[in-house]
Design an enzyme around this catalytic site. Sequence first.
Site, PDB file in Angstrom:
ATOM      1  CE1 TYR A  18       0.216   2.369   2.412  1.00  0.00           C
ATOM      2  CE2 TYR A  18      -1.867   1.545   3.284  1.00  0.00           C
ATOM      3  CZ  TYR A  18      -1.062   2.595   2.910  1.00  0.00           C
ATOM      4  OH  TYR A  18      -1.531   3.887   3.031  1.00  0.00           O
ATOM      5  CB  ILE A  19       2.255  -4.538  -2.173  1.00  0.00           C
ATOM      6  CG1 ILE A  19       0.911  -4.560  -2.917  1.00  0.00           C
ATOM      7  CG2 ILE A  19       3.129  -5.715  -2.596  1.00  0.00           C
ATOM      8  CD1 ILE A  19       1.036  -4.332  -4.411  1.00  0.00           C
TER       9      ILE A  19
END
Length: 288
Positions: free
Chosen positions: A33-34
């Site tokens: 997850y960015i």
Amino acid sequence: MTKSTGPIRRKFILVSAPTQMALARGVEIEQGYIIRERGQELRVRREGGRYFLSARDRTGKSVTGQEIRITKGQFEKLWPFTLGQRIKRLRHIMKLGRLKMKIDEFTGEHAPLRLAEIFLPDAAASKAFKKSDFLGEEVTRREEYQTAEMAIHGPPEPSGMCQLGILPYTFIDRKLHLLLITSSSGNRWIFPKGRQEPDMTPHEVAVMEAVEEAGVLGTLRQDLRTRCQMSDGRYLQLYAMKISKLLKSWPEANVRRRRLFPLSDALEMIGDPGLAKAVRRLAVAINK
């Protein structure tokens, strides 16, 4: 179990491998997850030899999203931005009678967790479904078993070890203030909290505890939460609630006091280092 008239997914802990699993070829998946905040997320995923960039928005009444294929090179450039928010698993897809079943075997820090997800056509099929012996506890409604939650917070705790709590907050003169209550013994300042209740979602339990222990009503955003391990070994999932009203009387008014503290003072009152760290994380998100 649900009022939905469309397809339903139910998730269970896998306690033993079904016989058909040996014939189902596994696909290695790694996902990171960015960005994940305020109901929005941006993630990258490698599924075998294919690479994807996905965006999802949960802020409306329905979940919307978009996914595109990217190259291996693009994936490798984005992957470092997911550090500390990753999860890896081996996925098997097979049939359970006429139903589709997906089994994820988690690796790395999430091992040896194994989850099975059953795809049902509608509510009637869900009601009639009888789980097989290899399926253990159902975790469909437990947020800590969501992929993103596990990627960010780590593997879920054993059932019964996790409490659910509320961090009630408001702004006074543009400064963040937190509502604390005294423990039942009266010698500590704490947040309202309790254990998971049957047939209630975690956030419903947290809202109930806020009313019963602190006499507070407010707006709870399910995406504004964090999880921590406290010094006694138990885990606490803490939701932030913006205060809208403080009740003059409430169920535990005779055994607890409540008080609003500026953030810095509240942190000094909290004696548990793990909880204090979690409160700081939520405070940053609240102030954004």
